[in-house]
Design a protein around this motif. Structure first.
Motif, PDB file in Angstrom:
ATOM      1  N   TRP A   1       0.842  -1.190   0.000  1.00 27.06           N
ATOM      2  CA  TRP A   1       0.000   0.000   0.000  1.00 27.06           C
ATOM      3  C   TRP A   1       0.886   1.253   0.000  1.00 27.06           C
ATOM      4  N   TYR A   2       0.313   2.335  -0.532  1.00 29.56           N
ATOM      5  CA  TYR A   2       0.929   3.655  -0.414  1.00 29.56           C
ATOM      6  C   TYR A   2       0.025   4.521   0.452  1.00 29.56           C
TER       7      TYR A   2
ATOM      8  N   ARG B   1      -1.070   8.170   1.678  1.00 32.64           N
ATOM      9  CA  ARG B   1      -1.039   9.573   1.270  1.00 32.64           C
ATOM     10  C   ARG B   1      -1.839  10.387   2.270  1.00 32.64           C
TER      11      ARG B   1
ATOM     12  N   THR C   1       6.396  -1.608  -8.733  1.00 34.02           N
ATOM     13  CA  THR C   1       6.272  -1.580  -7.269  1.00 34.02           C
ATOM     14  C   THR C   1       6.693  -2.915  -6.665  1.00 34.02           C
TER      15      THR C   1
ATOM     16  N   LEU D   1      11.436   1.141  -2.515  1.00 35.83           N
ATOM     17  CA  LEU D   1      10.137   1.786  -2.409  1.00 35.83           C
ATOM     18  C   LEU D   1      10.236   3.066  -1.578  1.00 35.83           C
TER      19      LEU D   1
ATOM     20  N   ASN E   1       6.586   6.141   2.151  1.00 36.46           N
ATOM     21  CA  ASN E   1       5.160   6.085   2.483  1.00 36.46           C
ATOM     22  C   ASN E   1       4.527   4.748   2.094  1.00 36.46           C
ATOM     23  N   SER E   2       5.358   3.739   1.801  1.00 43.45           N
ATOM     24  CA  SER E   2       4.835   2.425   1.422  1.00 43.45           C
ATOM     25  C   SER E   2       4.722   1.515   2.648  1.00 43.45           C
TER      26      SER E   2
END
Length: 556
Positions: A12-13, A15, A49, A58, A61-62
């Motif tokens: 997942w990222y 944000r 990814t 990566l 923020n991963s």
């Protein structure tokens, strides 16, 4: 033991202010020693990814769940320094764009030496300090340049990246990746921007390294033709998930997933026929309001006769001359597509720019729509437009899509007001099958395929009769490429357009062009209707280009 394995990996990222977006969902796959595995999918499918998660590349923020193992060791929780010890020594990474990955102010030799020193020090085989083992390092750098398939490494050693071709720069990246003598190579779209002949050479060389050194290779690509040509196993990804996996034969003849079948349909090398135009279905004819001139009745829209062009440069007091075009001749019938095909440096773009009036020929003649002589810029713009390879370079990031599309009208047709221009923009977006809501967006908010549709709409805004397409689809995913080619065929039928199509890929030519001229080192080596050239090539160079099309032998 697998060189690399993923087990139920999710990524997942995060944000700020948004829900986490999942880029990879439940992926499991492995790479064994001596095996070539390809991951295939469109942009945004999660390919890059996934592979970057295995080597610690990566962004911060991963977030990752599941198990990733290198050489049997789980990488979860590894620090940047621990990943750095594995990168280069156990796993070599070949990125997509050598223009970004190579330092433009360092000679090639220095860059390979730096990589060698770093990795030898990690293995404690090289003492710290300036000048240590300089001769040993240099001889090792020469060895890896040769191993990467670069001839005369002594000559390349002192050159800078801008002095090398795209294929040579990609081989330099391979040399750097090999310099740590890894057991696994991960290659992220390493040939997507290269000529098909150079692509074949690079992939052939990776196959050779796999056989000679026993290394495993994980190859990421968007081109299923490349995967079918090369892979022991193919993993197809879509929206972060694996939708199909199998050998080349299983995928080619027994693909079960609809997405895989669409990728097969989109691969130019797997096609045997031509595109059939479809109705555009426009509800009005406002484009004629931006026309302002009668369309030509000439039999030939473009006639190029004995055109030559030589470029000269001065370096170190020595003048160097390169003949970019040498007595080039061809004709393009109105309403048809003529392709100029050849490798980088063949003279294709030079000829296109001479036809477009953007560059003057040294000798020869160009006739457009039956008329010779120098055309005014205004007259030429109304009759001929250009679509480039990279749409972002030709679209002003400050303008909305509607303003980008109608800027030529604003410049050349002062009698058409802003409200009418906006209506024309919406109609043009309909014509290139882009939703009208995109009219307010900026170029930076568009995908590559969407931006290219905007560039095509912009080129059509003055209702030209000739459109020059300079590698207009070569940088796109094959599925997006197929959509744009179909769109161009539809627009040609709707507006009686004449295309001069610049490309290095005869697989695309087979789908799209009526006639073709094959160029090499500025000269036409073969020119005829497409079916004759592809079905019965007369020159060895043409045969080489045909043989280099990914997947072409699978339909022979």
């Amino acid at each position: 033991m697998s060189l690399l394995s993923f087990t139920d990996v999710n990524i997942w990222y995060n944000r700020r202010g948004e829900q986490p977006s999942q880029a990879v969902a439940g992926v499991s796959l492995a790479v064994e020693p001596g095996e070539l595995v390809t991951i295939v999918g469109e942009s945004g499918s999660g390919k890059s990814t996934l592979i970057r998660s295995a080597i610690g590349l990566l962004p911060g923020n991963s977030r990752i769940s599941g198990e990733i193992r290198l050489a049997g060791a789980g990488v979860a929780g590894w620090s940047h320094n621990r990943f750095a010890r594995y990168r280069g020594t156990y796993v070599g990474f070949i990125p997509q764009d050598p223009g970004v990955s190579l330092n433009p102010v360092k000679p090639i030799g220095r860059q390979i030496e730096d990589a060698l020193r770093t990795r030898l020090r990690r293995r404690r085989l090289l003492p710290f300090g300036n000048g240590a083992h300089t001769q040993r390092i240099r001889s090792e750098a020469f060895r890896f340049l040769e191993l990467a398939g670069l001839p005369a490494p002594e000559a390349i050693y002192s050159k800078y990246p801008h002095e090398l071709s795209g294929g040579m720069k990609q081989r330099v990246l391979i040399a750097i990746a090999l310099s740590g003598e890894p057991k696994l190579l991960i290659a992220d779209e390493p040939t997507s921007a290269l000529d098909v002949t150079v692509q074949k050479q690079i992939l052939d060389h990776l196959d050779l390294l796999r056989e000679e050194l026993g290394i495993g290779i994980l190859l990421v690509t968007h081109d299923l033709g490349v995967a079918l040509d090369r892979a022991d196993r193919i993993v197809v990804m879509r929206d972060g998930s694996v939708v199909e996996e199998g050998t080349g034969g299983e995928i080619l003849h027994g693909a079960r997933d609809g997405y895989t079948r669409r990728l097969l349909d989109a691969a130019p090398g797997l096609h045997t026929g031509r595109l059939t135009p479809r109705p555009i279905g426009l509800g009005s004819a406002k484009l004629t309001r931006a026309d302002g001139h009668e369309r030509s009745t000439a039999e030939y829209a473009i006639e190029v006769t004995n055109v030559s062009k030589t470029f000269t440069t001065r370096r170190g007091g020595v003048v160097h001359s390169v003949k970019a075009a040498d007595e080039v001749s061809f004709k393009v019938k109105s309403g048809t597509t003529h392709a100029l095909v050849g490798e980088s440096g063949a003279g294709k773009s030079t000829i296109a720019r001479i036809v477009a009036g953007l560059r003057a020929a040294d000798s020869g003649e160009v006739r457009l729509l039956g008329q010779a002589g120098r055309w005014s810029r205004k007259r030429l713009s109304r009759s001929l437009q250009f679509v480039y390879q990279n749409p972002y370079s030709s679209l002003d990031p400050r303008f909305s899509v509607a303003d980008l599309v109608t800027e030529p009208i604003r410049v050349h047709r002062k009698d058409i007001g802003r409200r009418d221009r906006h209506e024309i923009a919406l109609e043009l977006l309909d014509g290139v099958r882009l939703p009208r809501r995109y009219a307010r967006r900026k170029a930076g908010e568009l995908s590559g395929g969407q931006a290219q549709r905007v560039a095509i709409a912009r080129a059509l805004s003055l209702n030209p009769e000739i459109v020059i397409l300079d590698e207009a689809v070569s940088a796109l995913d094959v599925s997006v490429q197929a959509e744009i080619l179909q769109l161009l065929a539809d627009l040609q039928a709707a507006y009686s357009l004449t295309y001069l199509f610049i490309t290095h890929d005869l697989g695309v030519v087979k789908l799209f062009a009526d006639t073709v001229s094959v160029l090499r080192a500025g000269s036409v080596v073969e020119s005829a209707d497409t079916a004759s050239v592809l079905g019965n090539p007369q020159q060895e160079y043409t045969k080489l280009l045909i043989d280099s099309v990914p997947g072409s032998h699978l339909t022979a």
